[in-house]
Scaffold this motif. Sequence first.
Motif, PDB file in Angstrom:
ATOM      1  N   ASN A 118       0.830  -1.210   0.000  1.00 13.88           N
ATOM      2  CA  ASN A 118       0.000   0.000   0.000  1.00 13.88           C
ATOM      3  C   ASN A 118       0.860   1.254   0.000  1.00 13.88           C
ATOM      4  OD1 ASN A 118      -2.353  -1.415   0.037  1.00 13.88           O
ATOM      5  ND2 ASN A 118      -2.810  -1.074   2.199  1.00 13.88           N
ATOM      6  N   GLN A 170       1.102   4.329  -2.512  1.00  9.42           N
ATOM      7  CA  GLN A 170       0.959   5.687  -2.005  1.00  9.42           C
ATOM      8  C   GLN A 170       2.090   6.573  -2.522  1.00  9.42           C
ATOM      9  OE1 GLN A 170       0.695   5.174   2.215  1.00  9.42           O
ATOM     10  NE2 GLN A 170      -0.137   7.222   2.503  1.00  9.42           N
ATOM     11  N   THR A 225       1.310   7.457  -6.076  1.00 11.54           N
ATOM     12  CA  THR A 225       0.259   8.483  -6.137  1.00 11.54           C
ATOM     13  C   THR A 225       0.821   9.849  -5.794  1.00 11.54           C
ATOM     14  OG1 THR A 225      -1.112   6.785  -5.104  1.00 11.54           O
ATOM     15  CG2 THR A 225      -2.085   8.972  -5.352  1.00 11.54           C
ATOM     16  N   HIS A 226       1.590   9.869  -4.722  1.00 10.99           N
ATOM     17  CA  HIS A 226       2.152  11.103  -4.208  1.00 10.99           C
ATOM     18  C   HIS A 226       3.089  11.727  -5.239  1.00 10.99           C
ATOM     19  CE1 HIS A 226       4.448  13.688  -1.467  1.00 10.99           C
ATOM     20  NE2 HIS A 226       3.443  13.573  -0.618  1.00 10.99           N
TER      21      HIS A 226
END
Lengths: 354, 354
Positions: free
Chosen positions: A324, A328, A331-332
């Motif tokens: 995860n 993340q 995405t960041h």
Amino acid sequence: MLIALDAMGGDSAPRETVAGAVRAVTQPVPGVYADESLPDDFGVALVGDRAALEPLLDEMIAEAAAAGADADAVRARIIVEHASQVIGMSDSPVEGLKRYPDSSIARSVGLVAAGKAAAVVTAGNTGASVAATHQALGRIKGIRRPGIAVQLPSLGEKPALVVDVGATVKCQPIHLFHFGVMGHIFARSVMHIEKPRVGLLNIGEEDAKGNELVRATRDLFAESPLHFIGNIEGQDISRGKCDVVVCEGFVGNVVLKVSEGIAEFLTETLGKLGRELGSDSALALVKNLRERTDFSTYGGAILLGVSGTCIICHGRSDRRAIANAIFQALTHAHAQVTERITQGLSSDVPTGAR
Amino acid sequence: MLIALDAMGGDSAPRETVAGAVRAVTQPVPGVYADESLPDDFGVALVGDRAALEPLLDEMIAEAAAAGADADAVRARIIVEHASQVIGMSDSPVEGLKRYPDSSIARSVGLVAAGKAAAVVTAGNTGASVAATHQALGRIKGIRRPGIAVQLPSLGEKPALVVDVGATVKCQPIHLFHFGVMGHIFARSVMHIEKPRVGLLNIGEEDAKGNELVRATRDLFAESPLHFIGNIEGQDISRGKCDVVVCEGFVGNVVLKVSEGIAEFLTETLGKLGRELGSDSALALVKNLRERTDFSTYGGAILLGVSGTCIICHGRSDRRAIANAIFQALTHAHAQVTERITQGLSSDVPTGAR
């Protein structure tokens, strides 16, 4: 896009970190890419002791292949980057970095500094991770101290973003103000909240409440163009009263861990009750709640204020949490949070520095 | 033994305070008296606006009588003490006490100062309650600042006692040390823990972690004869790792309210899940959990360090919480906590003052 993973960091490293990396490059990435297929250039660099990592990697890939994955495709997305040292959980961050120049965390951050990786993910010593990132990548211009942001579950539509949960233990008002500015930008660009409500964690709603730090910080926020809703109290975080919760690192760290403890306490208590009742539906309920409140599903915390992306995971992260956190980080990095904070500070949101 | 109840304090006052007083003198007192019958001299003084209180009292006694209680016996245990003013929830404590000399909280504490009541119970403005008690009764000799103690549920055998949750917002090391000493004495005399484990709330277990305040406090505890177990973290509170948790008032207040918020969040989430499942046993489970985590059942917090007993209730206390707090005040006064702290400071436990 390559994500550098500190493969030696965390209570269950390197087994769970390696497994997390394999999981991340095997599964589709929900919500990140429209077609939910892995982008061609996505890969993970496992940073750590090659002799320990290679056999684990073989084992995990074999496991993935047994479950139907294409072993060659998985293998092609993972590289191993050797680092001979590790900074332990109880090492002092600054001393650790000096004593272990070839540590897995320093090497991981080094990949970002060299432009080879887009982000770092670590479940190791938080202080050392913050210090290593800070040293190698520097701070965003205008930001005086970094802050760690976590998303806590709430009864609102979206989780509450709490900044800082431990990067800057002792703060001045301007530091807290910057946490609010960075939280505002993160909430807009990553959480897609149009006009994030920023609240200051205090022990009462009234202006006069609290200590000098929060009273002085309140004035900075009140004069800013942020959507500042004033003081909030501890119970307001999970009630969804605001989107960004600003607090000193010491307090935020306590908030995070108390939340975790209470969630654990309630699911334990509930599990016992369910077993006493002997009801299947009650036990299903407990299982469901445990899933929803398992902090490992939330992935990691985000280090804001440094010139690069660093995701800090819980020390006890398992493979799912690591995977995860890798998503993340993707995405960041895609949302260009660092760039947006840099721009934001020079345009619509003032730094408050004076 | 007369308990003075600030009948005007709290979000649901005076209706719930009056109902709580009636409940307290109607029900047996579990755990306080061996035969669970009310002691002859036990009574409650309802302090506040007589014109508002008398009709409510009649109504509540009529309700109790309808449920089988002896109306005359109940009435005989309750007196109404007039106070013409009220300090509101948002009033500044010190200014409020000056502006409203005939406030219900000042009058309540006055009954204790005059030797008429054994203890005060209030759900009103916490700051004003602390200041009023402090002013009228004074501090225990050797104690520099008062601390509010609450018992939080834990997975251990007994709840965890957290001191301070908001009496002293900004602390020095010696204040925290005194919270530990008072917590130790309370845990022994009221919670019947032979050798209470005292922990210092910090953001890591290692000695070097945290801010200057906790590091300096740690040294004071380490040199004392208390059973000091060192630093603890937020999640350790509900894990039952220690019996007494020491922290600054600002931090403790956040801990208390975050715990409340998370408990609320989880029971809400669970309730939704239960309704979705439509299962009776799941809903029974939720109800059971809600009872166990409803903070109103825990009664009040105890103000330690002042020369008298003061129980501070949650602002949103209902009649059950008020009744519980009245029982708590009885227990506390019976256990002679104030006297024991006074003795403790001059004998087995050093004050650490130097």
